[in-house]
Design an enzyme around this catalytic site. Sequence first.
Site: not given
Length: 212
Positions: A50-51
């Site tokens: 997700v980062c």
Amino acid sequence: MSLVGKKFPNITVDAISEMGDNLRINLFEEATKNNKKVLLFWYPKDFTFVCPTELHAFQEALPEFEKRNTMVVGASCDTNEVHFAWLNTAKDNGGIEGVTYPIIADTQRNLSSVLGILDVESEVYNEELDSVQIEGSNVTYRATYLIDETGKIFHESVNDMPLGRNVNEYVRLIDAYTHVQTHGEVCPANWEEGKDAMNADRKGVAEYLSKH
């Protein structure tokens, strides 16, 4: 404990620039000395999933934040060396090449500890080893802070690890806070730039609700 309404911690930490320069950065001073707002967003780990989507989303919105006199800073507990490796990894390979704002390397966890955003389930003293053992990842949740020109925190939010942020919401919050600063009015639910705000009194709310 919420930090909204309080001054952002006056702590200097390591960071890295897009060019790989090692920096020392103090966000309280960045806000107060440069008369800027600051958006600080924390993410758990470099080279994860997700980062990178979030780092690219903040990069795409960077012109909008700059128009609003707002400095954007990313942060995690990874080292500057790992940040730089990720900055040199192509987007189509899961990297953050093209990100231009500074990224904090809170490897000592001095700032994240004060903010209280580390994933620490418990700390257990081990008598045999005479040491404290931590349970939990000891990396940060997806915490976001908006800091005004006086160094005061006017927004904070914390997402669990799997939940990515909506970058547009922070643009909206900065617009709303700037409207309050400029006009002295308050901003109702779902307010966006250009919509009606209202006076913070009985008459103001009555007039607003009668129109909407």
